[in-house]
Design an enzyme around this catalytic site. Structure first.
Site, short mmCIF file in Angstrom:
data_model
loop_
_atom_site.label_atom_id
_atom_site.label_comp_id
_atom_site.label_asym_id
_atom_site.label_seq_id
_atom_site.Cartn_x
_atom_site.Cartn_y
_atom_site.Cartn_z
N ARG A 174 37.36 41.51 49.35
CA ARG A 174 37.82 42.18 48.11
C ARG A 174 38.02 43.69 48.33
O ARG A 174 37.71 44.51 47.47
CB ARG A 174 36.82 41.98 46.95
CG ARG A 174 36.61 40.57 46.54
CD ARG A 174 37.83 39.93 45.89
NE ARG A 174 37.61 38.51 45.80
CZ ARG A 174 37.90 37.64 46.78
NH1 ARG A 174 38.50 38.06 47.89
NH2 ARG A 174 37.64 36.37 46.65
N SER A 226 35.85 39.06 37.64
CA SER A 226 34.49 39.39 38.07
C SER A 226 34.34 40.91 38.15
O SER A 226 35.14 41.57 38.81
CB SER A 226 34.22 38.80 39.45
OG SER A 226 34.25 37.40 39.37
N GLU A 315 33.88 45.38 41.68
CA GLU A 315 35.18 44.85 42.13
C GLU A 315 36.28 45.42 41.22
O GLU A 315 37.36 45.77 41.69
CB GLU A 315 35.14 43.31 42.04
CG GLU A 315 36.39 42.66 42.59
CD GLU A 315 36.29 41.13 42.61
OE1 GLU A 315 35.19 40.59 42.84
OE2 GLU A 315 37.32 40.50 42.40
C1 LIG Z 1 40.54 36.12 34.22
C2 LIG Z 1 40.62 36.79 35.55
C3 LIG Z 1 40.31 36.08 36.70
C4 LIG Z 1 40.37 36.69 37.96
N1 LIG Z 1 40.05 35.96 39.07
C5 LIG Z 1 40.12 36.53 40.29
C6 LIG Z 1 39.81 35.77 41.47
O1 LIG Z 1 39.49 34.60 41.42
N2 LIG Z 1 39.90 36.41 42.67
C7 LIG Z 1 40.29 37.73 42.78
O2 LIG Z 1 40.36 38.23 43.90
N3 LIG Z 1 40.57 38.46 41.68
C8 LIG Z 1 40.51 37.90 40.45
N4 LIG Z 1 40.80 38.64 39.33
C9 LIG Z 1 41.11 40.09 39.47
C10 LIG Z 1 42.62 40.42 39.51
O3 LIG Z 1 43.35 39.44 38.86
C11 LIG Z 1 43.14 40.58 40.93
O4 LIG Z 1 42.48 41.60 41.60
C12 LIG Z 1 44.66 40.88 40.92
O5 LIG Z 1 45.15 40.62 42.19
C13 LIG Z 1 45.01 42.30 40.49
O6 LIG Z 1 46.42 42.40 40.38
P1 LIG Z 1 47.10 43.42 39.34
O7 LIG Z 1 48.57 43.39 39.56
O8 LIG Z 1 46.66 43.12 37.95
O9 LIG Z 1 46.48 44.79 39.84
P2 LIG Z 1 46.14 46.06 38.93
O10 LIG Z 1 44.91 45.79 38.15
O11 LIG Z 1 47.35 46.50 38.17
O12 LIG Z 1 45.83 47.13 40.05
C14 LIG Z 1 44.69 47.00 40.87
C15 LIG Z 1 44.70 48.14 41.90
O13 LIG Z 1 45.81 47.96 42.77
C16 LIG Z 1 46.65 49.11 42.75
N5 LIG Z 1 48.02 48.62 42.88
C17 LIG Z 1 48.61 47.63 42.16
N6 LIG Z 1 49.85 47.43 42.60
C18 LIG Z 1 50.07 48.30 43.61
C19 LIG Z 1 51.17 48.56 44.48
N7 LIG Z 1 52.33 47.90 44.39
N8 LIG Z 1 51.03 49.53 45.41
C20 LIG Z 1 49.86 50.22 45.52
N9 LIG Z 1 48.79 50.01 44.74
C21 LIG Z 1 48.90 49.06 43.79
C22 LIG Z 1 46.35 49.80 41.43
O14 LIG Z 1 46.59 51.19 41.49
C23 LIG Z 1 44.86 49.51 41.28
O15 LIG Z 1 44.12 50.44 42.04
C24 LIG Z 1 40.75 38.06 38.06
C25 LIG Z 1 41.09 38.76 36.91
C26 LIG Z 1 41.03 38.14 35.66
C27 LIG Z 1 41.40 38.93 34.43
#
Ligand SMILES: Cc1cc2nc3c(=O)[nH]c(=O)nc-3n(C[C@H](O)[C@H](O)[C@H](O)COP(=O)(O)OP(=O)(O)OC[C@H]3O[C@@H](n4cnc5c(N)ncnc54)[C@H](O)[C@@H]3O)c2cc1C
Length: 321
Positions: A174, A226, A315
């Protein structure tokens, strides 16, 4: 007084400038439904726009936040200074070497790959967010992580656009270098993922099983998934009488097990609460502020440290003051 970004805006292409809005509430762009205003906000729908804005910010040292679907962040109530760019670049070409823009929804990418009978992304079922966000936190579930599939990534770093290999990301559990970088983070534009030909029915059955497991365990209220990382600590795992044999063997202690053991399920401050259904989900009951959510997380961290001597690591990324 004009902010540094205001003075730099003329250097962006005219069509990019035209798309920038002021004081966009970031609560509209996060799954926790919290976050104050972005001083300047750009919804980038093509890769060149995203790359140009990122390169300018990096070259001039201006504050810039890249956002996917906001599913792994807790953005402060006071908002974000400078430019926030939401990545809406979603194109993907599916094949054994799949190329996806980083604004592509991770789960939709899995569905497309299943349609082409390609295996590897089953674990993405139920992980909200974009491929870019998944790369930044090395998203994973059920013993698979996105880092295992990555061949190359197109990035903008120090104002330059180029392709890099997976080692550039410094992936671990992670985590990647992008979670550790300070004010001038690189931007991820697109990625190549290696998928394997598979049987469509078998892929669907596996993904459905993952989906049911989530439905059983996870709360429905707004969350960022999480909140804490699980803890790898063999001696702690062995000392916990009610931990499953599988977890004892792998030495992994779920963070939710520790908060539950501290009696924290249902613990609430303001509108934020540790979900009664899952000890590692901090949910928004409707009126939570980022301050409420962070206060619940801090309490959980302190109580787990007092009881087990373990320092939980977040996380979910807390962004802004
Ligand atoms: C219900 C639920 C269940 C989940 N289950 C899991 C799971 O099972 N496993 C898991 O690993 N995660 C899980 N997550 C967490 C989350 O979904 C993941 O981490 C997801 O991949 C984040 O993607 P995002 O586009 O929403 O990122 P964001 O929240 O928009 O960004 C996260 C970080 O990445 C950076 N970022 C985003 N895009 C870019 C880019 N193109 N270039 C540079 N930096 C960037 C942002 O600045 C920030 O620092 C869960 C979340 C929820 C709400």
């Amino acid at each position: 007084m004009k902010s540094a970004w205001e003075s730099a805006l003329p250097q962006l292409a005219a069509n990019t400038r035209a798309q920038i809005v002021r004081n966009e509430p970031l609560s509209l762009h996060t799954t926790l439904r919290v976050g104050g205003p972005a001083e300047l906000f750009l919804y980038a729908r093509d890769r060149d726009t995203l790359a140009d804005a990122a390169a300018l910010g990096q070259r001039l040292g201006l504050p810039i936040l890249l956002l996917g679907e906001g599913s792994n962040v807790c953005i402060s109530d006071s908002g974000i200074p400078g430019l926030t760019v939401r990545n809406g670049c979603r194109a993907a070409q599916i094949g054994p070497l799949t190329t996806a823009e980083c604004g592509c929804n991770f789960m939709k990418l899995f569905l497309k790959s299943m349609g082409a009978a390609l295996s590897g992304l089953e674990f993405a079922v139920g992980i909200p967010g974009t491929v870019g966000g998944a790369l930044v936190s090395n998203a994973g579930a059920y013993r698979s992580n996105i880092c295992d599939l990555v061949q190359r990534i197109e990035v903008v770093e120090q104002g330059e656009r180029r392709w890099v290999g997976p080692e550039w990301m410094e992936f671990s559990y992670r985590d990647s270098r992008l979670r550790r970088e300070g004010g001038r983070p690189a931007a991820l534009l697109s990625v190549e993922l290696a998928l394997k030909p598979g049987d469509k029915t078998a892929i669907r059955i596996l993904a459905k099983d993952f989906q049911y497991q989530r439905i059983r365990k996870q709360p429905w209220e707004p969350s960022a998934g999480s909140w804490f990382k699980n803890v790898l600590d063999r001696s702690l795992a062995e000392s916990l009488p009610t931990l499953t044999p599988g977890m004892k063997e792998s030495g992994v202690v779920p963070a939710g097990y520790l908060t539950e053991a501290c009696g924290l399920k249902g613990f609430a401050i303001g509108g934020a609460m540790i979900a009664p259904k899952h000890g590692n989900f901090i949910v928004n009951r409707g009126s939570a502020t980022a301050a409420d959510l962070r206060a619940v997380a801090e309490t959980a961290k302190r109580r787990v440290y007092d009881k087990f001597g373990v320092c939980l690591e977040a996380e979910v990324l807390s962004i802004g003051e």
